[in-house]
Design a protein around this motif. Structure first.
Motif, PDB file in Angstrom:
ATOM      1  N   LEU A 232      61.943  77.991  80.368  1.00 42.70           N
ATOM      2  CA  LEU A 232      62.196  77.731  79.058  1.00 42.70           C
ATOM      3  C   LEU A 232      60.543  77.639  78.543  1.00 42.70           C
ATOM      4  O   LEU A 232      60.486  77.199  77.503  1.00 42.70           O
ATOM      5  N   ASP A 233      59.364  77.186  78.522  1.00 45.31           N
ATOM      6  CA  ASP A 233      58.313  77.308  78.472  1.00 45.31           C
ATOM      7  C   ASP A 233      57.088  79.109  78.127  1.00 45.31           C
ATOM      8  O   ASP A 233      56.630  79.248  78.733  1.00 45.31           O
ATOM      9  N   ALA A 234      58.570  80.033  76.855  1.00 46.63           N
ATOM     10  CA  ALA A 234      57.365  81.182  77.222  1.00 46.63           C
ATOM     11  C   ALA A 234      55.766  80.570  76.339  1.00 46.63           C
ATOM     12  O   ALA A 234      55.971  80.056  76.304  1.00 46.63           O
ATOM     13  N   VAL A 235      55.140  82.084  76.175  1.00 46.59           N
ATOM     14  CA  VAL A 235      54.385  81.802  75.805  1.00 46.59           C
ATOM     15  C   VAL A 235      54.138  82.337  73.883  1.00 46.59           C
ATOM     16  O   VAL A 235      54.730  82.968  73.869  1.00 46.59           O
ATOM     17  N   ARG A 236      53.935  81.147  74.091  1.00 45.72           N
ATOM     18  CA  ARG A 236      53.995  81.182  72.707  1.00 45.72           C
ATOM     19  C   ARG A 236      52.450  81.593  71.534  1.00 45.72           C
ATOM     20  O   ARG A 236      52.608  80.620  70.514  1.00 45.72           O
ATOM     21  N   SER A 237      51.881  81.954  71.994  1.00 45.02           N
ATOM     22  CA  SER A 237      50.390  82.108  71.493  1.00 45.02           C
ATOM     23  C   SER A 237      50.225  82.466  70.433  1.00 45.02           C
ATOM     24  O   SER A 237      50.702  83.532  70.278  1.00 45.02           O
ATOM     25  N   ASN A 238      49.078  81.426  69.540  1.00 48.47           N
ATOM     26  CA  ASN A 238      48.882  82.577  68.063  1.00 48.47           C
ATOM     27  C   ASN A 238      50.556  82.506  68.022  1.00 48.47           C
ATOM     28  O   ASN A 238      49.943  82.952  65.999  1.00 48.47           O
ATOM     29  N   LEU A 239      51.150  82.198  67.183  1.00 50.63           N
ATOM     30  CA  LEU A 239      52.414  81.467  66.758  1.00 50.63           C
ATOM     31  C   LEU A 239      52.244  81.356  65.028  1.00 50.63           C
ATOM     32  O   LEU A 239      52.060  81.034  63.991  1.00 50.63           O
ATOM     33  N   LEU A 240      51.610  79.734  65.204  1.00 50.61           N
ATOM     34  CA  LEU A 240      50.730  78.826  64.634  1.00 50.61           C
ATOM     35  C   LEU A 240      50.123  79.969  63.373  1.00 50.61           C
ATOM     36  O   LEU A 240      50.319  79.663  62.097  1.00 50.61           O
ATOM     37  N   SER A 241      48.499  80.444  64.390  1.00 47.29           N
ATOM     38  CA  SER A 241      47.733  80.943  63.627  1.00 47.29           C
ATOM     39  C   SER A 241      48.138  82.004  62.367  1.00 47.29           C
ATOM     40  O   SER A 241      47.843  82.985  61.012  1.00 47.29           O
ATOM     41  N   GLU A 242      49.511  82.743  63.181  1.00 49.04           N
ATOM     42  CA  GLU A 242      49.983  83.909  62.611  1.00 49.04           C
ATOM     43  C   GLU A 242      50.540  83.676  61.460  1.00 49.04           C
ATOM     44  O   GLU A 242      50.509  84.234  59.624  1.00 49.04           O
TER      45      GLU A 242
ATOM     46  N   THR B  12      50.202  86.442  58.368  1.00 51.41           N
ATOM     47  CA  THR B  12      49.934  87.930  58.826  1.00 51.41           C
ATOM     48  C   THR B  12      51.329  89.056  59.022  1.00 51.41           C
ATOM     49  O   THR B  12      52.508  88.127  59.606  1.00 51.41           O
ATOM     50  N   LYS B  13      51.815  90.324  59.123  1.00 50.36           N
ATOM     51  CA  LYS B  13      53.194  90.402  58.979  1.00 50.36           C
ATOM     52  C   LYS B  13      52.527  92.048  59.693  1.00 50.36           C
ATOM     53  O   LYS B  13      51.682  92.246  59.758  1.00 50.36           O
TER      54      LYS B  13
ATOM     55  N   LEU C 243      62.217  87.763  64.091  1.00 52.79           N
ATOM     56  CA  LEU C 243      62.313  87.611  65.999  1.00 52.79           C
ATOM     57  C   LEU C 243      60.824  87.080  65.911  1.00 52.79           C
ATOM     58  O   LEU C 243      59.940  86.412  66.921  1.00 52.79           O
ATOM     59  N   PHE C 244      59.531  87.262  65.130  1.00 53.46           N
ATOM     60  CA  PHE C 244      57.933  86.930  65.424  1.00 53.46           C
ATOM     61  C   PHE C 244      58.492  85.097  64.489  1.00 53.46           C
ATOM     62  O   PHE C 244      57.924  84.609  65.690  1.00 53.46           O
ATOM     63  N   GLN C 245      58.511  85.329  63.884  1.00 51.05           N
ATOM     64  CA  GLN C 245      58.800  83.121  63.375  1.00 51.05           C
ATOM     65  C   GLN C 245      59.660  82.055  64.790  1.00 51.05           C
ATOM     66  O   GLN C 245      59.282  81.901  64.798  1.00 51.05           O
ATOM     67  N   TYR C 246      60.804  83.100  65.054  1.00 46.60           N
ATOM     68  CA  TYR C 246      61.202  82.476  65.739  1.00 46.60           C
ATOM     69  C   TYR C 246      60.710  82.226  67.771  1.00 46.60           C
ATOM     70  O   TYR C 246      60.814  81.828  68.285  1.00 46.60           O
ATOM     71  N   GLY C 247      59.862  82.992  67.579  1.00 46.74           N
ATOM     72  CA  GLY C 247      58.632  83.180  68.796  1.00 46.74           C
ATOM     73  C   GLY C 247      59.189  84.131  69.589  1.00 46.74           C
ATOM     74  O   GLY C 247      58.960  83.616  71.405  1.00 46.74           O
ATOM     75  N   ILE C 248      60.742  84.742  69.361  1.00 44.03           N
ATOM     76  CA  ILE C 248      60.810  85.494  69.838  1.00 44.03           C
ATOM     77  C   ILE C 248      60.035  87.305  70.617  1.00 44.03           C
ATOM     78  O   ILE C 248      60.323  87.335  72.042  1.00 44.03           O
ATOM     79  N   ALA C 249      59.699  87.933  69.458  1.00 46.02           N
ATOM     80  CA  ALA C 249      58.583  88.872  69.434  1.00 46.02           C
ATOM     81  C   ALA C 249      57.113  88.549  69.161  1.00 46.02           C
ATOM     82  O   ALA C 249      57.116  87.840  68.842  1.00 46.02           O
TER      83      ALA C 249
END
Length: 402
Positions: free
Chosen positions: A305-315, A320-321, A391-397
């Motif tokens: 359940l703990d996928a890698v979410r690196s850079n999600l907040l910084s983007e 960044t688009k 997909l970026f916003q939800y931390g999926i891709a």
């Protein structure tokens, strides 16, 4: 040419191969069947976590005591021996370890275990998640620091497939004939004198050792302090999977009624039981074939359940688009399940469920097969960009690393 784990933030091109070598050979011949030793599997500096990162984790951050165990001569030490002493006015987190106390205990012969270390060390976490994406099952890692001439634990066997990477110093391993590989938990061996050794290795920095689940082993140091990481593949057992499917099937209304109400109860049940068992078999097959049931069972393991979410907040902060020329992929550790139902199209990851557009669901299914350029995710460029942003916003891709 050995695979190499890149600098922090990088991605292993094939993390599992860097450990085991030929992955086809490993899956077909070695996994769950035999141990595997690969000396110098990792070049210097290519291991998935450094001693500097470990030092920072232990000494510079408030590491929760729940993530730490210390043991000496096969006995777990009382947490009070290494907890931080704080007063009532202390505003920081409580129940954290005291690095000075931990260091003194190691110097006195105790082994430090950080479990799971993959939650606290970003590069190691990404390494584990990369392996997870290759094996399809939950992967995490524990870190062991053992002083010279010591052993933290006696002979025992683990209930996971163990990938051991030696980081610093050396450690001598003795492997024994497997026993009870079906055990769900790690277990000690009593009496150990009945075991037959099958192999002995001294691991040095960069060496790798695979220990199958259920294979007893003893690890001890000699003249040097040892640091190693054990990456665990938490393979789901058939018994666990079948139990979950049957529990799902037993929720059917046809099994909600009482057993026969008769004076000769046992005889009546025996008479009707074959029909109920046949019905159960049919319902189990239907449940296993139903959309999303197996995915829900297989992906409910907490270690997944703990996928890698690196850079999600910084983007988000930088705004960044995505660009049509970007190549994107699923984030390591994300196991999406797409549910379609008209207006209720959704993507489920772990225990989270997100309502999305049909184009976002389509894009997710494409990425579930392979990394893809944004421009190839939909015929309409704008639709592809909008789908990727979701997909970026939800931390999926995420964008593929350069």
């Amino acid at each position: 040419m050995r695979n190499r784990y890149d600098a922090p933030g990088g991605i292993m091109s094939d993390a599992l191969a860097s450990c085991v070598g030929d992955t086809d050979y490993f899956f077909e011949t070695v996994l769950s069947r035999a141990h595997l030793y690969r000396p110098a599997a990792f070049d210097e500096g290519a291991v998935p976590v450094s001693t500097a990162e470990i030092d920072d984790c232990v000494t510079s951050r408030p590491l929760a005591a729940s993530s730490v165990r210390m043991a000496k001569d096969n006995q777990l030490l009382d947490q009070k021996l290494y907890l931080m002493d704080v007063g009532p006015s202390y505003v920081g987190p409580r129940d954290t370890i005291d690095p000075v106390k931990v260091s003194r205990l190691i110097d006195a012969g105790a082994t430090l275990v950080i479990r799971p270390a993959s939650l606290h060390l970003p590069r190691l976490r990404r390494f584990c998640k990369d392996i997870e994406m290759q094996v399809g099952q939950g992967v995490d890692a524990d870190l062991f620091i053992t002083p010279s001439n010591a052993r933290g634990f006696e002979i025992h066997a683990d209930a996971a497939e163990s990938l051991v990477i030696q980081l610093q110093g050396s450690k001598h391993w003795t492997l024994y004939e497997p026993v009870r590989p079906w055990e769900h938990r790690s277990f000690g061996i009593d009496p150990p004198a009945e075991l037959s050794p099958v192999a002995e290795y001294t691991l040095n920095p960069g060496d790798f050792l695979y220990v199958p689940r259920g294979m007893p082993h003893l690890a001890r140091t000699a003249d040097t302090l040892s640091v190693h990481v054990t990456i665990s593949i938490n393979a789901i057992r058939w018994s666990d999977l079948l139990t979950s499917v049957i529990q799902t099937a037993l929720g059917a209304p046809s099994f909600a009624g009482p057993v026969p109400l008769r004076d000769n109860l046992v005889s009546a049940i025996r008479e009707e039981l074959p029909q109920q068992m046949a019905r159960l078999g049919q319902v189990v097959q239907q449940a296993a074939a139903a959309e999303g049931v197996l995915d829900q069972i297989l992906r409910s393991d907490d270690s997944m359940l703990d996928a890698v979410r690196s850079n999600l907040l910084s983007e988000l902060v930088t705004g960044t688009k995505a660009d049509v020329a970007d190549k994107v992929r699923l984030r390591p550790g994300v196991w999406p399940v797409v549910h379609r139902g008209g207006q209720d199209t959704a993507i489920q990851t772990g225990r989270s469920r997100f309502r999305v557009s049909g184009s976002a669901a389509d894009a997710c299914e494409v990425l579930m097969r392979a990394p893809t350029y944004v421009k190839d995710l939909a015929e309409d460029t704008q639709a592809a960009l909008e789908a990727v942003e979701v997909l970026f916003q939800y931390g999926i891709a995420e964008r593929c690393p350069d």
